[in-house]
Enzyme design. Structure first.
Site, PDB file in Angstrom:
ATOM      1  N   THR A 242       0.841  -1.201   0.000  1.00 44.12           N
ATOM      2  CA  THR A 242       0.000   0.000   0.000  1.00 44.12           C
ATOM      3  C   THR A 242       0.877   1.252   0.000  1.00 44.12           C
ATOM      4  O   THR A 242       0.579   2.232  -0.693  1.00 44.12           O
ATOM      5  CB  THR A 242      -0.947  -0.031   1.212  1.00 44.12           C
ATOM      6  OG1 THR A 242      -1.858  -1.124   1.027  1.00 44.12           O
ATOM      7  CG2 THR A 242      -1.742   1.260   1.348  1.00 44.12           C
ATOM      8  N   GLY A 245       2.086   1.711  -3.444  1.00 41.52           N
ATOM      9  CA  GLY A 245       0.927   1.935  -4.317  1.00 41.52           C
ATOM     10  C   GLY A 245       0.422   3.365  -4.230  1.00 41.52           C
ATOM     11  O   GLY A 245      -0.052   3.924  -5.215  1.00 41.52           O
ATOM     12  N   GLU A 262      -3.085  -3.140  -7.093  1.00 39.95           N
ATOM     13  CA  GLU A 262      -3.349  -4.348  -6.295  1.00 39.95           C
ATOM     14  C   GLU A 262      -2.417  -4.297  -5.096  1.00 39.95           C
ATOM     15  O   GLU A 262      -1.281  -4.735  -5.164  1.00 39.95           O
ATOM     16  CB  GLU A 262      -3.038  -5.608  -7.107  1.00 39.95           C
ATOM     17  CG  GLU A 262      -3.823  -5.757  -8.385  1.00 39.95           C
ATOM     18  CD  GLU A 262      -5.285  -6.089  -8.171  1.00 39.95           C
ATOM     19  OE1 GLU A 262      -5.732  -6.166  -7.003  1.00 39.95           O
ATOM     20  OE2 GLU A 262      -5.980  -6.256  -9.176  1.00 39.95           O
ATOM     21  N   CYS A 296      -1.005 -11.690  -1.317  1.00 38.46           N
ATOM     22  CA  CYS A 296      -1.821 -10.549  -0.907  1.00 38.46           C
ATOM     23  C   CYS A 296      -3.173 -11.038  -0.401  1.00 38.46           C
ATOM     24  O   CYS A 296      -3.857 -10.340   0.334  1.00 38.46           O
ATOM     25  CB  CYS A 296      -1.951  -9.520  -2.016  1.00 38.46           C
ATOM     26  SG  CYS A 296      -2.527 -10.220  -3.530  1.00 38.46           S
TER      27      CYS A 296
HETATM   28  C1  UN1 Z   1      -1.146 -11.992  -5.079  1.00 39.26           C
HETATM   29  O1  UN1 Z   1      -0.868 -12.461  -3.972  1.00 39.26           O
HETATM   30  O2  UN1 Z   1      -0.598 -10.931  -5.480  1.00 39.26           O
HETATM   31  O3  UN1 Z   1      -5.876 -15.602  -5.175  1.00 39.26           O
HETATM   32  C2  UN1 Z   1      -2.040 -12.659  -6.050  1.00 39.26           C
HETATM   33  C3  UN1 Z   1      -4.702 -15.950  -5.024  1.00 39.26           C
HETATM   34  C4  UN1 Z   1      -3.831 -16.046  -6.250  1.00 39.26           C
HETATM   35  C5  UN1 Z   1      -3.293 -14.719  -6.626  1.00 39.26           C
HETATM   36  C6  UN1 Z   1      -2.686 -13.907  -5.524  1.00 39.26           C
HETATM   37  N1  UN1 Z   1      -4.606 -16.582  -7.334  1.00 39.26           N
HETATM   38  O4  UN1 Z   1      -4.232 -16.244  -3.949  1.00 39.26           O
END
Ligand code: UN1
Length: 508
Positions: A242, A245, A262, A296
Site C-alpha cells: 500500500t 501503491g 493491487e 496478498c
Molecule cells: C497476489 O498475492 O498478489 O488468489 C495474487 C490468489 C492467487 C493470486 C494472488 N490466485 O491467492
C-alpha cells in the site's frame, strides 16, 4: 537446478532488457538473483539504465501502432500459441519460481497453471470484446459503443507471484491490442526473463511486431519511476505494498493516467458456530501458511464465534505443529523460506509489537536455526484484538491473528474494521449468515467467499480490492475493459438534424 536454468535459457549473466531484441546494458548495474532457499546466487542480470529504458518504451509504442491493427481474433491466436508453449515449460518455469522466491513446487506450478488458464480465457475473449448497442432518442439515429486498443500497458509485479500476475495483465492486454512493458520485482528477474523467452518464440513465429512485449529489469528509482511517470503509458498495473501503491497512484494520477492498484490485504475468515469446523481449520491452514503467508490474499485474521473459539484454536495449533518447513524443492514440504531478511525482520518486529500488548502467541513465531538459509520461520498464531495497530497492518509473513466474536453483526463489523479490503470468507452452513456476509451490508472486500479460503482465487473472476487495497480489477470477468478505451458512436441516417433533449436551436 542447472537443468531448470538451461532449459529456460538462463545464462550465468543475462540481459535485463528486451524490446524484441535483448538489450545488453552495462550502465544499469548488476542484479544478483539470490535463492532464498539457500542464499545461493542463481544468476546475474544486467539492469537497464535510463537510456535503454527509453529504447524499450519507444519500441513498445511503435509496436502498439501496428499491433492494434491486427484483428483481435488473430491476436487471440497468438495468445493461444503462448498458452501451448507455457504448457511445455510448466514444470521448469514452476521450479524456477520456487528457486527464485521460495514457494513450494506445487504452488510454483500452480502459478504457471494460472498463466495457462488466463491465456485460454483471453483466447475466448478475443472474439468477445463487445460493446453495447442502445436505442437513440432521436429518430433515424443509431447509437453504440465500441472498445478500441488503449496503448502501452506498464506492468509492475511483485516477488510473490512473479509470473502469474504478469500473465493476467499481459494475456488480456495482448488480445485487447495493447503492447506491454514489464518491470518485474528485483527478487525475481530470472522468471521474467524466462517468460519473455517463451513468449518471444511464439511472437517471432507469428511475425508480431518487435516490442509488443517488453521487459525492463531495473531499479525502482530508475526504471520504476520513469515507467509510472511516462505519458506514453496510458495504463499502469501495479502490484505491491500500500505504501508504494500510494506513490504510484499519485504519480499516475498526476498525469491523469489509469492505474490498476493491487495493494495490501488484511484478509479475514469468519468462523461461525454454524460452520463445518474441520473444513474451516484445513482452509485456514492453507490460507495462512500457503506461500509462507506471502500472498496478498493470505488469511491474516480469523474471527471466530466464542462458543467454538477454543475448539478451532486447539485444532489449528495441532495443524500448525504438523507443517513441514524446509526446502520448498523437496516433496512433502508445506512451507519454504521467506523471501528476504527484511521479511523475517518485519515478522519479528510485528511479534514484538504483539508481546508489548500482552498478546498470546499460541503457535510458532520463531526463526529456525540449522536451515539452509537464515530465512526460515515457523508459522504463527496470535490471540489478538482487532483494533491493535499491528493487527490493522499487513505484515507479509505467516502470522495469523485470532479474534473472538459474539454475534454475526459483531463479526462483520470486526471483519470490515481494517483499512484494507481485498479478500474475505465466512465458514457457515447457515444460509442467512452466508447471504448476510455477501450482501451490501456484509463484507466490504473485492472478493467475498463462503466456505473456501481467502486465497487461491480462480482466474475467471475479477481480482482486486477496495479501500487501501487500491482499485481496478485484473484477470477475469470484465476486467479487460480497463485495457481498452471505450468510444460512443452516434450515426444519423436521416435527412433531418434533430437535437437530443428536444432542443430547438435556431430555425429547426
Ligand atoms: C497476489 O498475492 O498478489 O488468489 C495474487 C490468489 C492467487 C493470486 C494472488 N490466485 O491467492
Amino acid at each position: 537446478m542447472e537443468d531448470v536454468l538451461k532449459k529456460l535459457g538462463i545464462e550465468s549473466v543475462n540481459a535485463g532488457g528486451f524490446n524484441g531484441q535483448w538489450i545488453d546494458d552495462d550502465k544499469g548495474g548488476i542484479l544478483k538473483s539470490v535463492s532464498p532457499i539457500d542464499n545461493r546466487v542463481l544468476a546475474e542480470v544486467k539492469q537497464l539504465s535510463a537510456e535503454s529504458y527509453e529504447r524499450v518504451v519507444a519500441r513498445a509504442h511503435n509496436a502498439f501502432l501496428q499491433w492494434r491493427l491486427v484483428p483481435a481474433p488473430r491476436r487471440g491466436e497468438v495468445v493461444r500459441q503462448i498458452g501451448l508453449e507455457l504448457r511445455k515449460y510448466k514444470k521448469e518455469l514452476g521450479a524456477l519460481v520456487t528457486l527464485e522466491m521460495g514457494k513450494i513446487r506445487p504452488e510454483g506450478e500452480g502459478e504457471v497453471q494460472e498463466m495457462i488458464d488466463i491465456a485460454d480465457f483471453a483466447v475466448g475473449l478475443s472474439r468477445q470484446l463487445c460493446g453495447k448497442t442502445m436505442h437513440s432518442e432521436r429518430p433515424s439515429h443509431r447509437m453504440y459503443d465500441q472498445y478500441h486498443p488503449l496503448g502501452v500497458v506498464g506492468v509492475v509485479t511483485a516477488f510473490n507471484f512473479p509470473v502469474a500476475v504478469w500473465a493476467w495483465n499481459t494475456m488480456l492486454a495482448l488480445v485487447c491490442g495493447d503492447s506491454v512493458v514489464w518491470k518485474p520485482s528485483s527478487h525475481t528477474p530470472l522468471t521474467a526473463i524466462a517468460c519473455m523467452k517463451i513468449a518471444d518464440r511464439v511472437l517471432k513465429a507469428n511475425q508480431v511486431p518487435d516490442g509488443v512485449l517488453g521487459l525492463a529489469v531495473g531499479k525502482g528509482s530508475v526504471v520504476g519511476n520513469m515507467l509510472v511517470a511516462d505519458r506514453r503509458i496510458p495504463l499502469i498495473s501495479f502490484t505491491g505494498s500500500t505504501a508504494m501503491g500510494k506513490k504510484v497512484g499519485q504519480a499516475v494520477g498526476e498525469r491523469l493516467g489509469r492505474a490498476i492498484l493491487e495493494l495490501g490485504g488484511n484478509n479475514g475468515i469468519v468462523v461461525s458456530n454454524h460452520g463445518d469446523l474441520s473444513m474451516a481449520v484445513r482452509t485456514i491452514l492453507f490460507g495462512a501458511v500457503g506461500t509462507a503467508g506471502q500472498r496478498c490474499t493470505s488469511t491474516r485474521r480469523i474471527i471466530v464465534q466464542e462458543s467454538v473459539y477454543d475448539t478451532v484454536l486447539e485444532r489449528l495449533v495441532k495443524a500448525y505443529q504438523s507443517v513441514r518447513i524446509g526446502n520448498p524443492m523437496e516433496e512433502g514440504t508445506l512451507m519454504g523460506p521467506l523471501v528476504s531478511r527484511a521479511a523475517v525482520e518485519d515478522m519479528m518486529r510485528a511479534l514484538d509489537e504483539v508481546r508489548k500488548l500482552n498478546g498470546r502467541i499460541v503457535a510458532g513465531g520463531e526463526e529456525l536455526k540449522n536451515m539452509p538459509s537464515d530465512l526460515y520461520v515457523s508459522p504463527c498464531i496470535v490471540e489478538a484484538e482487532n483494533h491493535w495497530p499491528i493487527v490493522q497492518e499487513e505484515t507479509f509473513a505467516p502470522i495469523l491473528y485470532a479474534i473472538k466474536y459474539k454475534t454475526i453483526e459483531d463479526a462483520i463489523r470486526l471483519h470490515n474494521d481494517v483499512p484494507q479490503g481485498l479478500s474475505s470468507s465466512i465458514f457457515t452452513l447457515n444460509l442467512k449468515e452466508a447471504e448476510y456476509f455477501l450482501s451490501h451490508a456484509g463484507s466490504d472486500c473485492g472478493i467475498a467467499n463462503v466456505n473456501i479460503s481467502t486465497s487461491g482465487a480462480e482466474i475467471g473472476g475479477a481480482f482486486g480490492g477496495e479501500k487501501e487495497t487500491g482499485h481496478g480489477r485484473e484477470s477475469g470477468s470484465d476486467s479487460w475493459k480497463q485495457y481498452m478505451r471505450q468510444q460512443t458512436n452516434t450515426i444519423n441516417w436521416s435527412d433531418a438534424l434533430p437535437l437530443a433533449q428536444g432542443i430547438h436551436f435556431g430555425d429547426e
